[in-house]
Design an enzyme around this catalytic site. Structure first.
Site, short mmCIF file in Angstrom:
data_model
loop_
_atom_site.label_atom_id
_atom_site.label_comp_id
_atom_site.label_asym_id
_atom_site.label_seq_id
_atom_site.Cartn_x
_atom_site.Cartn_y
_atom_site.Cartn_z
N HIS A 158 40.03 45.48 35.63
CA HIS A 158 40.76 44.69 34.65
C HIS A 158 40.23 45.00 33.26
CE1 HIS A 158 43.13 41.35 33.12
NE2 HIS A 158 42.07 40.94 32.44
N ASN B 169 39.79 45.72 42.31
CA ASN B 169 40.67 45.97 41.17
C ASN B 169 39.82 46.16 39.92
OD1 ASN B 169 43.11 46.22 39.77
ND2 ASN B 169 43.22 44.03 39.32
N SER C 206 36.23 45.29 33.54
CA SER C 206 35.52 44.68 34.67
C SER C 206 36.09 45.22 35.97
CB SER C 206 35.66 43.16 34.65
OG SER C 206 35.25 42.59 33.42
N ASP D 277 42.68 37.70 38.72
CA ASP D 277 41.53 38.27 38.02
C ASP D 277 40.29 37.39 38.16
OD1 ASP D 277 43.19 40.36 37.12
OD2 ASP D 277 43.80 39.19 35.38
#
Length: 328
Positions: A119, A117, A146, A155
């Site tokens: 972020h 992912n 990030s 996260d």
């Protein structure tokens, strides 16, 4: 022949993207995948929003799409349907691209180590929402983005890379967000490619084999003719595995382990030529090569072979103790 084998060994990692909106970060990954030497290909773009604009972008580029509205369904029910579509597409990895659904621990566990992912903050700062305003309110000099591996912690997975973005005195959350998004377009494809491409890098593959070999009793590193190898039983011990990086013109990066003999070696190579091969030099002695520079390596399978090969040369006292330990 060697070129064809190498191309097969270097089959690209198959990636599915999950999105809920415009698909801009998905598009960054998609167009990066068209560049030469990119180690991944996108095989599916899936969404919980049937009319998400990102689906249209993917379809226009010839990428398969799937959508299932989550409304009126429990989270596990919806995830089961999404998961089935991802697996039917043959996805090796998942890329979250603005997927606005909190994933259950069970789903994350099923894709552990294979879901990434991006972020919009410099993690571990500002997990969750409103990241840009929080950075401005804190008086930070930099915001940023990030890329991380997804874990059950929000996260909180291992970081793959970050890119800082300067905060201007006149910045609002919206103006900062626009520049951070540009940074994400650069960072995400690069970090994602590095992460999924590691399965083809000799240094990473060597470390995976070394970690598993050294986990066995009384094992030590010892190079053999310039190649990494592992032996057991002290200074006078015997080798049970070697690391081969395209030796003797072979297209493979592989670990070489002992079989019971030529019959088993021949049967393995004939049955699964995408996994096993006869090493040019060691094959005459009944060693088999397990190909590592390919998608979808089963590392438990590699560990099994390392342990089995180790047991054929380990001193009886070690093998006996190891077998007793396994019983517990």
């Amino acid at each position: 022949m060697a070129e064809k084998a190498l191309a097969k060994a270097r089959a690209k990692a198959r990636v599915a993207c999950l999105l809920s909106g415009n698909g801009t970060t998905m598009s960054a990954l998609l167009f990066a995948s068209k560049l030469p030497d990119c180690p991944y290909e996108i095989v599916l773009v899936a969404s919980n929003v049937p009319d998400a604009p990102g689906l249209k972008i993917a379809a226009a580029e010839g990428i398969a799409t799937f959508a299932k509205d989550h409304r009126g369904m429990s989270r596990p029910e919806h995830e089961a349907i999404m998961d089935a579509a991802l697996r039917a597409a043959g996805a090796d990895y998942l890329a979250l691209c603005g997927y606005m659904r909190i994933l259950t621990g069970d789903f994350v566990s099923e894709w552990a180590g294979r879901m990434v992912n991006t972020h919009p903050s410099l993690l571990p700062k500002y997990k969750g929402l409103d990241t840009h305003q929080r950075a401005i309110d804190a008086g930070d000099r930099f915001g940023g983005c990030s890329v991380h591996v997804v874990t059950a912690e929000l996260d909180g997975g291992p970081l793959l890379g970050q890119m800082p973005v300067a905060i201007l005195p006149t910045d609002t959350a919206d103006s900062l967000a626009r520049r951070v998004l540009l940074a994400e377009y650069q960072l995400y494809p690069r970090m994602f490619a590095d992460y999924v491409g590691r399965q083809y890098r000799a240094d990473w593959l060597l470390e995976q084999v070394r970690m598993r070999a050294l986990a066995l009793p009384e094992v030590a590193d010892r190079d053999s003719h310039g190649s990494p190898g592992w032996h057991t039983g002290g200074k006078s011990g015997k080798y049970f595995a070697y690391f081969s990086e395209r030796h003797h013109g072979e297209p493979h990066i592989a670990v070489l382990v002992k079989t019971s003999g030529q019959d088993e070696l021949n049967a393995l190579v004939e049955r699964d030529p995408d996994i096993y091969f006869r090493p040019a030099y060691y094959g005459a002695s009944g060693w088999v090569g397990i190909i590592l520079n390919r998608a979808g390596v089963d590392w438990e399978h590699v560990s099994h072979w390392l342990e089995r090969s180790w047991s054929t040369v380990a001193p009886k006292r070690l093998a006996k103790l190891h077998n007793i330990a396994d019983e517990f």
